[in-house]
Design a protein around this motif. Sequence first.
Motif, PDB file in Angstrom:
ATOM      1  N   PRO A 154      19.560  -3.433 -45.630  1.00 42.62           N
ATOM      2  CA  PRO A 154      19.670  -4.736 -44.185  1.00 42.62           C
ATOM      3  C   PRO A 154      18.517  -4.470 -43.363  1.00 42.62           C
ATOM      4  CG  PRO A 154      20.946  -1.910 -44.911  1.00 42.62           C
ATOM      5  CD  PRO A 154      19.763  -2.386 -46.094  1.00 42.62           C
ATOM      6  N   MET A 155      18.338  -5.241 -42.849  1.00 37.65           N
ATOM      7  CA  MET A 155      17.395  -6.025 -42.166  1.00 37.65           C
ATOM      8  C   MET A 155      16.254  -6.361 -42.595  1.00 37.65           C
ATOM      9  SD  MET A 155      18.431  -3.051 -39.373  1.00 37.65           S
ATOM     10  CE  MET A 155      19.831  -2.430 -38.894  1.00 37.65           C
ATOM     11  N   ALA A 156      16.131  -7.558 -43.303  1.00 35.92           N
ATOM     12  CA  ALA A 156      14.677  -7.797 -43.563  1.00 35.92           C
ATOM     13  C   ALA A 156      13.909  -8.390 -42.301  1.00 35.92           C
ATOM     14  CB  ALA A 156      15.137  -8.552 -44.930  1.00 35.92           C
ATOM     15  N   HIS A 157      12.406  -8.318 -42.343  1.00 36.91           N
ATOM     16  CA  HIS A 157      12.320  -8.879 -41.142  1.00 36.91           C
ATOM     17  C   HIS A 157      10.843  -9.229 -41.579  1.00 36.91           C
ATOM     18  CE1 HIS A 157      11.117  -7.744 -37.500  1.00 36.91           C
ATOM     19  NE2 HIS A 157      12.284  -7.743 -37.216  1.00 36.91           N
ATOM     20  N   ILE A 158      10.363  -9.755 -42.846  1.00 36.00           N
ATOM     21  CA  ILE A 158       8.983 -10.615 -42.751  1.00 36.00           C
ATOM     22  C   ILE A 158       9.123 -10.465 -44.234  1.00 36.00           C
ATOM     23  CG2 ILE A 158       7.719  -8.389 -43.438  1.00 36.00           C
ATOM     24  CD1 ILE A 158       5.321 -10.219 -41.804  1.00 36.00           C
ATOM     25  N   ILE A 159       8.846 -12.288 -45.477  1.00 37.67           N
ATOM     26  CA  ILE A 159       8.034 -11.702 -45.719  1.00 37.67           C
ATOM     27  C   ILE A 159       6.927 -13.376 -45.851  1.00 37.67           C
ATOM     28  CG2 ILE A 159      10.030 -14.053 -46.068  1.00 37.67           C
ATOM     29  CD1 ILE A 159      10.118 -13.937 -49.066  1.00 37.67           C
ATOM     30  N   ARG A 160       5.684 -12.399 -46.292  1.00 36.36           N
ATOM     31  CA  ARG A 160       4.984 -13.573 -46.822  1.00 36.36           C
ATOM     32  C   ARG A 160       4.322 -13.834 -48.375  1.00 36.36           C
ATOM     33  NH1 ARG A 160       0.491 -11.578 -43.229  1.00 36.36           N
ATOM     34  NH2 ARG A 160      -0.378 -13.596 -43.277  1.00 36.36           N
TER      35      ARG A 160
END
Length: 365
Positions: A154-160
């Motif tokens: 739940p709630m993926a927030h950032i990807i880099r």
Amino acid sequence: MKKNAILRGVVGAVFGLAASVAVHAASYVYVSNADSQDISVFRLDAQSGALAAVETVPVGGTVMPMAFSPDHHHLYAALRSKPYRVVSFAVNPLDGRLVELGRAPLAESMAYVSTDGTGRYLLSASYGGNLLAVNRIGENGVAGDVLQTVKTGPMAHIIRTSPDNRYAFASVLGADAWLRLKFDASTGALTEDEKPAYSLPKDSGPRHFQFSPDQRFVYLIDELDGKLHVLAFNAANDTVKPIQTISILPAGFSGDKPWGADVHLTPDGRHLYISERTSSTLGAYRVNKETGKLTRIGTYATEKQPRGFNIDPSGQYLFAVGQLSPTLSAYRIDAKSGALHELGKYPVGKGANWVEVVDFDGSND
């Protein structure tokens, strides 16, 4: 088709003129305003830190996360209202103005967007959709259709992507996990590891993170427990190990609960800053460049509910906005101490939440 051809001609003329300028230096600040559905554009005076309004660009949707292409010639803005779209803009390096080039579907409402190191792929994370996604970016710099989605907790927030572009890392707030996914830069494909790269304590709520300029450390802020983590980063195999956890809360914090938001480092890696939304403050830290560890040096009142802020490429200025504030605050960063000195406030739109700063110094335009 005729309209697209004319637009390409205009954009080509802009970049052709820019390339013909022997010496050109300019910096611009971009603020996405979710509730007024537009982007504020400012020109930065590098000597004084003053901002001059350039334009306000309507986007027709709840615009929130933004990201630049590696060469700074394109800006991508994600709309979090239906239909979910990413808007691709060409950036005029001579005056900072934006020219819309196209819109493409996003897999969901995206809390974060970024480009990979090649600029050929747009990565995104969906807080409500519990997924990560990849969109192709064409040779013309325009984002295209979704290539892949990856379900998360739940709630993926950032990807880099990592500095070497071999892996992507993603914070999943509701799973208290920092994921590692192998990234194929030839196809844009993501492959998730079986286990998280780093597991956090229950109800930490990992949110944004930054790699240090020397690629030796990762700084990860939590949304829910008022903590900031320092992770030693092994660039040879893209793994981490924890070395420090400290508080992001100001002295005498009296809010109901912490609400961490954003984290950024100065380009020289000497100072780090965070935003905390409950107290509407910015926290400043000194970085030990040998160990990566942090020492708090100050707390600064800022715009109400500061979801986003950023630092200019010279490391001299910090710009912060608040989702419940009609203004942007500009600060000078003391190069020696890291202290922030407020320079002024500037009107922005409603629901200001994201700040990007770009510099055209003649070498990348």
